[in-house]
Design a protein around this motif. Structure first.
Motif, PDB file in Angstrom:
ATOM      1  N   GLN A  21      -0.795 -11.101  -6.841  1.00 41.40           N
ATOM      2  CA  GLN A  21      -0.799 -10.258  -5.663  1.00 41.40           C
ATOM      3  C   GLN A  21      -1.620  -8.978  -5.905  1.00 41.40           C
ATOM      4  O   GLN A  21      -1.562  -8.397  -6.975  1.00 41.40           O
ATOM      5  CB  GLN A  21       0.647  -9.880  -5.368  1.00 41.40           C
ATOM      6  CG  GLN A  21       0.911  -9.267  -4.040  1.00 41.40           C
ATOM      7  CD  GLN A  21       2.410  -9.122  -3.848  1.00 41.40           C
ATOM      8  OE1 GLN A  21       3.022  -8.258  -4.450  1.00 41.40           O
ATOM      9  NE2 GLN A  21       2.988  -9.991  -3.017  1.00 41.40           N
ATOM     10  N   VAL A  22      -2.350  -8.571  -4.869  1.00 40.30           N
ATOM     11  CA  VAL A  22      -3.085  -7.313  -4.873  1.00 40.30           C
ATOM     12  C   VAL A  22      -2.602  -6.494  -3.689  1.00 40.30           C
ATOM     13  O   VAL A  22      -2.637  -6.958  -2.550  1.00 40.30           O
ATOM     14  CB  VAL A  22      -4.610  -7.532  -4.755  1.00 40.30           C
ATOM     15  CG1 VAL A  22      -5.332  -6.197  -4.618  1.00 40.30           C
ATOM     16  CG2 VAL A  22      -5.143  -8.306  -5.941  1.00 40.30           C
ATOM     17  N   THR A  23      -2.137  -5.287  -3.976  1.00 40.74           N
ATOM     18  CA  THR A  23      -1.730  -4.368  -2.920  1.00 40.74           C
ATOM     19  C   THR A  23      -2.837  -3.341  -2.758  1.00 40.74           C
ATOM     20  O   THR A  23      -3.282  -2.739  -3.733  1.00 40.74           O
ATOM     21  CB  THR A  23      -0.406  -3.663  -3.283  1.00 40.74           C
ATOM     22  OG1 THR A  23       0.572  -4.673  -3.547  1.00 40.74           O
ATOM     23  CG2 THR A  23       0.057  -2.774  -2.151  1.00 40.74           C
ATOM     24  N   ILE A  24      -3.284  -3.162  -1.521  1.00 36.35           N
ATOM     25  CA  ILE A  24      -4.363  -2.219  -1.209  1.00 36.35           C
ATOM     26  C   ILE A  24      -3.765  -1.086  -0.391  1.00 36.35           C
ATOM     27  O   ILE A  24      -3.034  -1.328   0.566  1.00 36.35           O
ATOM     28  CB  ILE A  24      -5.473  -2.904  -0.390  1.00 36.35           C
ATOM     29  CG1 ILE A  24      -6.013  -4.117  -1.146  1.00 36.35           C
ATOM     30  CG2 ILE A  24      -6.590  -1.904  -0.067  1.00 36.35           C
ATOM     31  CD1 ILE A  24      -6.883  -5.017  -0.295  1.00 36.35           C
ATOM     32  N   GLY A  25      -4.084   0.130  -0.791  1.00 35.95           N
ATOM     33  CA  GLY A  25      -3.545   1.268  -0.056  1.00 35.95           C
ATOM     34  C   GLY A  25      -4.487   2.452  -0.059  1.00 35.95           C
ATOM     35  O   GLY A  25      -5.460   2.494  -0.812  1.00 35.95           O
ATOM     36  N   SER A  26      -4.181   3.383   0.801  1.00 32.75           N
ATOM     37  CA  SER A  26      -4.943   4.629   0.871  1.00 32.75           C
ATOM     38  C   SER A  26      -4.051   5.769   0.412  1.00 32.75           C
ATOM     39  O   SER A  26      -2.856   5.782   0.684  1.00 32.75           O
ATOM     40  CB  SER A  26      -5.396   4.904   2.308  1.00 32.75           C
ATOM     41  OG  SER A  26      -6.279   3.902   2.730  1.00 32.75           O
ATOM     42  N   LEU A  27      -4.653   6.711  -0.275  1.00 36.35           N
ATOM     43  CA  LEU A  27      -3.940   7.900  -0.724  1.00 36.35           C
ATOM     44  C   LEU A  27      -4.365   9.075   0.142  1.00 36.35           C
ATOM     45  O   LEU A  27      -5.520   9.157   0.558  1.00 36.35           O
ATOM     46  CB  LEU A  27      -4.279   8.191  -2.192  1.00 36.35           C
ATOM     47  CG  LEU A  27      -4.045   7.042  -3.174  1.00 36.35           C
ATOM     48  CD1 LEU A  27      -4.670   7.359  -4.520  1.00 36.35           C
ATOM     49  CD2 LEU A  27      -2.557   6.791  -3.332  1.00 36.35           C
ATOM     50  N   LYS A  28      -3.453   9.986   0.394  1.00 36.27           N
ATOM     51  CA  LYS A  28      -3.790  11.167   1.189  1.00 36.27           C
ATOM     52  C   LYS A  28      -4.686  12.120   0.414  1.00 36.27           C
ATOM     53  O   LYS A  28      -5.489  12.837   0.985  1.00 36.27           O
ATOM     54  CB  LYS A  28      -2.514  11.901   1.601  1.00 36.27           C
ATOM     55  CG  LYS A  28      -1.666  11.150   2.576  1.00 36.27           C
ATOM     56  CD  LYS A  28      -0.427  11.938   2.916  1.00 36.27           C
ATOM     57  CE  LYS A  28       0.482  11.131   3.827  1.00 36.27           C
ATOM     58  NZ  LYS A  28       1.725  11.828   4.109  1.00 36.27           N
ATOM     59  N   GLU A  29      -4.528  12.126  -0.911  1.00 30.62           N
ATOM     60  CA  GLU A  29      -5.257  13.063  -1.766  1.00 30.62           C
ATOM     61  C   GLU A  29      -5.855  12.315  -2.951  1.00 30.62           C
ATOM     62  O   GLU A  29      -5.364  11.265  -3.342  1.00 30.62           O
ATOM     63  CB  GLU A  29      -4.304  14.137  -2.310  1.00 30.62           C
ATOM     64  CG  GLU A  29      -3.472  14.846  -1.282  1.00 30.62           C
ATOM     65  CD  GLU A  29      -4.231  15.885  -0.504  1.00 30.62           C
ATOM     66  OE1 GLU A  29      -5.296  16.329  -0.966  1.00 30.62           O
ATOM     67  OE2 GLU A  29      -3.757  16.264   0.587  1.00 30.62           O
ATOM     68  N   ASN A  30      -6.892  12.912  -3.544  1.00 29.07           N
ATOM     69  CA  ASN A  30      -7.466  12.393  -4.778  1.00 29.07           C
ATOM     70  C   ASN A  30      -6.542  12.805  -5.924  1.00 29.07           C
ATOM     71  O   ASN A  30      -6.414  13.980  -6.220  1.00 29.07           O
ATOM     72  CB  ASN A  30      -8.870  12.971  -4.980  1.00 29.07           C
ATOM     73  CG  ASN A  30      -9.547  12.443  -6.233  1.00 29.07           C
ATOM     74  OD1 ASN A  30      -8.953  11.732  -7.029  1.00 29.07           O
ATOM     75  ND2 ASN A  30     -10.792  12.804  -6.408  1.00 29.07           N
ATOM     76  N   TYR A  82      -3.462 -10.833  -0.798  1.00 35.11           N
ATOM     77  CA  TYR A  82      -3.773  -9.426  -0.539  1.00 35.11           C
ATOM     78  C   TYR A  82      -2.782  -8.856   0.463  1.00 35.11           C
ATOM     79  O   TYR A  82      -2.522  -9.466   1.491  1.00 35.11           O
ATOM     80  CB  TYR A  82      -5.190  -9.254  -0.006  1.00 35.11           C
ATOM     81  CG  TYR A  82      -6.245  -9.503  -1.057  1.00 35.11           C
ATOM     82  CD1 TYR A  82      -6.752  -8.449  -1.816  1.00 35.11           C
ATOM     83  CD2 TYR A  82      -6.719 -10.786  -1.307  1.00 35.11           C
ATOM     84  CE1 TYR A  82      -7.714  -8.658  -2.772  1.00 35.11           C
ATOM     85  CE2 TYR A  82      -7.675 -11.005  -2.286  1.00 35.11           C
ATOM     86  CZ  TYR A  82      -8.167  -9.942  -3.013  1.00 35.11           C
ATOM     87  OH  TYR A  82      -9.107 -10.167  -3.985  1.00 35.11           O
ATOM     88  N   ILE A  83      -2.243  -7.689   0.131  1.00 37.32           N
ATOM     89  CA  ILE A  83      -1.333  -6.991   1.023  1.00 37.32           C
ATOM     90  C   ILE A  83      -1.915  -5.617   1.273  1.00 37.32           C
ATOM     91  O   ILE A  83      -2.105  -4.837   0.350  1.00 37.32           O
ATOM     92  CB  ILE A  83       0.072  -6.864   0.399  1.00 37.32           C
ATOM     93  CG1 ILE A  83       0.638  -8.248   0.115  1.00 37.32           C
ATOM     94  CG2 ILE A  83       0.986  -6.046   1.301  1.00 37.32           C
ATOM     95  CD1 ILE A  83       1.896  -8.248  -0.707  1.00 37.32           C
ATOM     96  N   ASP A  84      -2.207  -5.330   2.529  1.00 32.18           N
ATOM     97  CA  ASP A  84      -2.788  -4.033   2.891  1.00 32.18           C
ATOM     98  C   ASP A  84      -1.683  -3.135   3.415  1.00 32.18           C
ATOM     99  O   ASP A  84      -1.076  -3.433   4.442  1.00 32.18           O
ATOM    100  CB  ASP A  84      -3.879  -4.200   3.940  1.00 32.18           C
ATOM    101  CG  ASP A  84      -4.697  -2.942   4.169  1.00 32.18           C
ATOM    102  OD1 ASP A  84      -4.238  -1.849   3.775  1.00 32.18           O
ATOM    103  OD2 ASP A  84      -5.798  -3.057   4.734  1.00 32.18           O
ATOM    104  N   VAL A  85      -1.424  -2.034   2.720  1.00 31.48           N
ATOM    105  CA  VAL A  85      -0.363  -1.109   3.135  1.00 31.48           C
ATOM    106  C   VAL A  85      -0.947   0.215   3.612  1.00 31.48           C
ATOM    107  O   VAL A  85      -0.223   1.203   3.721  1.00 31.48           O
ATOM    108  CB  VAL A  85       0.661  -0.864   1.998  1.00 31.48           C
ATOM    109  CG1 VAL A  85       1.414  -2.138   1.686  1.00 31.48           C
ATOM    110  CG2 VAL A  85       0.001  -0.296   0.760  1.00 31.48           C
ATOM    111  N   SER A  86      -2.231   0.221   3.928  1.00 24.70           N
ATOM    112  CA  SER A  86      -2.895   1.462   4.365  1.00 24.70           C
ATOM    113  C   SER A  86      -2.332   1.985   5.656  1.00 24.70           C
ATOM    114  O   SER A  86      -1.943   1.337   6.536  1.00 24.70           O
ATOM    115  CB  SER A  86      -4.382   1.225   4.555  1.00 24.70           C
ATOM    116  OG  SER A  86      -4.973   0.816   3.362  1.00 24.70           O
TER     117      SER A  86
END
Length: 176
Positions: free
Chosen positions: A86-95, A172-176
């Motif tokens: 499994q691959v989880t893809i996400g976005s972070l609010k900050e670097n 693939y799981i997109d949690v963005s």
């Protein structure tokens, strides 16, 4: 007398440069031990692995207790868990790459530093002129401490290490 002054100046410069060498960090490679403490009374979870960081990219390779790879590039995150395929893809609010954190910290004591990125306060301890420990409390109140060993700073890291290439048969799981 002039020779003594030059020698003293040189020695002080070398000592100061050595103490602040981590401030000029461009790349980092180290082993790590990560401890996560959740609710009171819960058994802490301990992970071990290796970190690579350079050019706003970070790769955390977890080897214990389970294999896992975490890739961060600025505000994008990929978590690959081979046992789950499994691959989880996400976005972070900050670097929140480790070098970015190091570049933002300010002294709060001898060899102790802190910075605020978003809603999280990060604390860093420097030992022997190298990053030794990172501590923070995440958004769900887990207390996270990461200790670094065998730290190599500003050594070349093969750019291919940051290329994310999971096997074809992953979900693939997109949690963005």
């Amino acid at each position: 007398m002039k020779k003594i002054s030059v020698i003293i100046w040189f020695c002080c410069s070398v000592m100061l440069f050595g103490q602040e060498q981590w401030r000029n960090i461009k790349s980092l490679e180290a082993d790590f031990i990560q401890e996560i403490k959740g609710e009171r009374g819960a058994i802490p979870v301990v992970y071990k692995g290796k970190i690579y960081a350079a050019d706003n990219k970070v790769k955390w390779v977890y080897v214990m207790p389970l294999a896992k790879e975490v890739y961060l590039e600025k505000t994008q995150a990929y978590i690959y868990e081979p046992e789950l395929k499994q691959v989880t893809i996400g976005s972070l609010k900050e670097n929140v790459d480790f070098i970015h954190i190091l570049n933002k910290v300010e002294a709060v004591g001898k060899d102790k530093y802190k910075t605020q990125i978003g809603d999280i306060t990060y604390y860093v301890i420097i030992k022997d002129s190298k990053p030794y420990e990172l501590h923070y409390v995440d958004s769900i109140d887990n207390s996270i401490t990461i200790r670094f060993e065998n730290v190599k700073m500003n050594t070349p890291i093969d750019r291919n290490i940051f290329i994310f290439q999971p096997p074809d048969d992953v979900e693939y799981i997109d949690v963005s």
